[in-house]
Scaffold this active site. Structure first.
Site, PDB file in Angstrom:
ATOM      1  N   HIS A  20      -6.254 -22.750 -16.350  1.00 49.42           N
ATOM      2  CA  HIS A  20      -7.649 -22.329 -16.204  1.00 49.42           C
ATOM      3  C   HIS A  20      -7.723 -21.382 -14.993  1.00 49.42           C
ATOM      4  O   HIS A  20      -6.936 -21.510 -14.050  1.00 49.42           O
ATOM      5  CB  HIS A  20      -8.484 -23.578 -15.937  1.00 49.42           C
ATOM      6  CG  HIS A  20      -9.963 -23.370 -15.913  1.00 49.42           C
ATOM      7  ND1 HIS A  20     -10.622 -22.886 -14.811  1.00 49.42           N
ATOM      8  CD2 HIS A  20     -10.913 -23.591 -16.845  1.00 49.42           C
ATOM      9  CE1 HIS A  20     -11.928 -22.827 -15.074  1.00 49.42           C
ATOM     10  NE2 HIS A  20     -12.130 -23.241 -16.312  1.00 49.42           N
TER      11      HIS A  20
ATOM     12  N   LYS B  45     -17.181 -33.444 -16.135  1.00 51.02           N
ATOM     13  CA  LYS B  45     -16.423 -33.547 -17.392  1.00 51.02           C
ATOM     14  C   LYS B  45     -16.128 -35.015 -17.701  1.00 51.02           C
ATOM     15  O   LYS B  45     -15.758 -35.373 -18.808  1.00 51.02           O
ATOM     16  CB  LYS B  45     -15.124 -32.759 -17.279  1.00 51.02           C
ATOM     17  CG  LYS B  45     -15.393 -31.268 -17.062  1.00 51.02           C
ATOM     18  CD  LYS B  45     -14.176 -30.436 -17.241  1.00 51.02           C
ATOM     19  CE  LYS B  45     -14.316 -29.070 -16.634  1.00 51.02           C
ATOM     20  NZ  LYS B  45     -14.936 -28.095 -17.516  1.00 51.02           N
TER      21      LYS B  45
ATOM     22  N   CYS C 262     -12.232 -19.262 -19.722  1.00 50.56           N
ATOM     23  CA  CYS C 262     -11.658 -19.148 -18.365  1.00 50.56           C
ATOM     24  C   CYS C 262     -10.146 -19.336 -18.395  1.00 50.56           C
ATOM     25  O   CYS C 262      -9.563 -19.954 -17.493  1.00 50.56           O
ATOM     26  CB  CYS C 262     -12.288 -20.136 -17.391  1.00 50.56           C
ATOM     27  SG  CYS C 262     -14.018 -19.824 -17.101  1.00 50.56           S
TER      28      CYS C 262
HETATM   29  N1  PMP Z   1      -9.413 -26.821 -14.784  1.00 51.04           N
HETATM   30  C1  PMP Z   1      -9.618 -26.955 -16.093  1.00 51.04           C
HETATM   31  C2  PMP Z   1      -8.455 -27.218 -16.992  1.00 51.04           C
HETATM   32  C3  PMP Z   1     -10.907 -26.828 -16.610  1.00 51.04           C
HETATM   33  O1  PMP Z   1     -11.114 -26.954 -17.921  1.00 51.04           O
HETATM   34  C4  PMP Z   1     -11.979 -26.584 -15.726  1.00 51.04           C
HETATM   35  C5  PMP Z   1     -13.401 -26.422 -16.242  1.00 51.04           C
HETATM   36  N2  PMP Z   1     -13.517 -25.766 -17.462  1.00 51.04           N
HETATM   37  C6  PMP Z   1     -11.702 -26.473 -14.374  1.00 51.04           C
HETATM   38  C7  PMP Z   1     -10.414 -26.602 -13.937  1.00 51.04           C
HETATM   39  C8  PMP Z   1     -12.775 -26.201 -13.387  1.00 51.04           C
HETATM   40  O2  PMP Z   1     -13.714 -27.196 -13.365  1.00 51.04           O
HETATM   41  P1  PMP Z   1     -15.066 -26.979 -12.539  1.00 51.04           P
HETATM   42  O3  PMP Z   1     -15.715 -25.751 -13.104  1.00 51.04           O
HETATM   43  O4  PMP Z   1     -15.844 -28.210 -12.773  1.00 51.04           O
HETATM   44  O5  PMP Z   1     -14.659 -26.811 -11.126  1.00 51.04           O
END
Ligand code: PMP
Length: 421
Positions: free
Chosen positions: A138, A241, A379
């Site tokens: 990500h 999440k 992302c």
């Molecule tokens: N790592 C992964 C694998 C994710 O899916 C996400 C959120 N889509 C994040 C990090 C970042 O999470 P946050 O936006 O809650 O900081």
């Protein structure tokens, strides 16, 4: 706690969750969207909140709200106790050895940035000048390391994946050397669903004395995590999440590492004393919690952890595995649909492309049917680059989803076909 959702009959539909009772715990699920029952399949973006989490946050603001760690009055003591109890719940939830190893942060994103700018920077200053990540990360486990590399002159090395979306373990191992400052890898990919072989990843790194951060944003809601068994050095989680509130997350770090790291941000809470000739920092974890934290958020996360524990992560994983199998078979039978991410070890994420129909058009038509999916690059643009596509449509499942909802998705996809015929 408002839930008691385990079935007394372990034979029930291959899963030990009583889904209808579970669904009743989530008020948001019971609404119509565009005249259809809501089908929420965007759980990798954020999970829905059970009533007990909503109630806990509301009760905190109604009865206990006060700033923590600094008041002697009753409300402050109550708020502090609840906040620290939440820390202990998270500690037990991920199997950490001590509560000082749990740092409340804003999100998984902040957890990675914190480690990059403190521990990562220290490792680079100690003479290691490469950071190893993977192609399926990500953006929040890419950009913080890229920033650090640009600031220090270190190099970002990327372990490749195959066309099933699996990490190429030998290629990863070949990147490790005395030059490696850190390994930072996702436990579960949000774009592909791949569950990485994190034990092997950590073991290989530790053979070279390389510390490992796991981005657990997508793992914590679906898999049982035991940071001591994994022996990971850092682990990042986002509350939202995990069916908790937004704006709070967790950084787990091994105590000795956290102790030797410099602070990330300065301000109140993270100091013991401030005089113009000398500032002393607080003990961990407070050294990393500058300013007034998201008190209600942490307490709400504690309630979410209680809820998930009550369901049992083994039950959740078994049920979601069954749903994933059902959904994979159903989607595979649709002509022109190509699944992106077919790893042998997978969490309940179904990313796909559909002929030459743009995912945004698909998402719009599915929304007309009351179905919430995510469309875009999730992302994870390097994953899109790997498969030479700009975007996918992604259905991501949680324990409150049902086979009927998968059927609704399949019917929605047939609708898309008709629209574009
Ligand atoms: N790592 C992964 C694998 C994710 O899916 C996400 C959120 N889509 C994040 C990090 C970042 O999470 P946050 O936006 O809650 O900081």
């Amino acid at each position: 706690m408002t839930t008691s959702v385990k079935s007394s009959d372990p034979q029930t539909s291959g899963a030990r969750l009583e889904i209808e009772r579970v669904r009743r715990d989530f008020p948001i699920l019971h609404q119509t969207v565009n005249g259809r029952p809501l089908v929420y399949l965007d759980n990798a973006a954020t999970g829905q909140k059970p009533q007990c989490v909503i109630d806990t946050i509301q009760r905190y603001y109604e009865t206990d709200n006060a700033n923590i760690h600094r008041g002697v009055h009753e409300l402050s003591v109550r708020a502090t106790d609840a906040y620290e109890r939440a820390r202990a719940k998270v500690q037990r939830f991920i199997g950490a050895g001590r509560s000082e190893e749990i740092v409340f942060v804003r999100s998984a994103t902040e957890a990675v940035n914190l480690v990059a700018q403190t521990f990562g920077r220290q490792r680079i200053e100690a003479g290691h000048n490469e950071i190893v990540i993977s192609e399926m990360e990500h953006h929040s486990n890419i950009v913080p390391w890229d920033l650090l590399c640009k600031q220090t002159g270190a190099k970002l090395l990327v372990a490749p994946i195959n066309d099933q979306g699996e990490l190429l373990l030998d290629d990863y191992k070949n990147l490790l050397s005395p030059r490696t400052a850190m390994v930072a890898i996702g436990h579960v990919s949000n774009a592909l669903g791949t569950i990485n072989p994190v034990r092997d990843i950590i073991e290989a790194a530790h053979q070279h004395d390389i510390p490992v951060l796991l981005d657990g944003a997508q793992a914590a809601p679906h898999l049982k995590i035991d940071v001591r068994e994994l022996d990971c050095d850092f682990y990042a989680i986002s509350s939202h999440k995990l069916f908790g509130p937004t704006g709070v997350g967790v950084l787990y770090g091994k105590y000795d590492f956290l102790n030797q790291m410099p602070p990330y941000q300065g301000g109140g809470e993270m100091i013991k004393s401030v005089h113009f000739d000398k500032i002393t920092y607080n003990d961990v974890p407070f050294k990393f919690e500058a300013g007034t934290p998201n008190i209600a958020g942490a307490i709400g996360l504690g309630a979410a952890v209680d809820y998930v524990n009550d369901l049992g992560l083994d039950n959740i994983a078994a049920y979601e595995h069954e749903l994933l199998g059902y959904a994979t078979e159903a989607l595979s039978s649709i002509p022109q649909l190509r699944l992106i991410g077919t790893a042998r070890e997978k969490a309940a994420v179904l990313s796909f492309v559909f002929g030459d129909i743009h995912p945004h058009d698909m998402g719009t038509i599915l929304n007309q049917e009351g179905i919430a999916v995510r469309t875009g690059h999730h992302c994870a643009q390097p994953v899109m680059d790997h498969f030479d596509i700009p975007a996918t449509t992604r259905a991501s499942l949680a324990f409150y989803n049902t086979k009927e909802e998968i059927d609704a998705l399949v019917a929605g996809l047939h609708k898309v076909t008709e629209v574009f015929a």
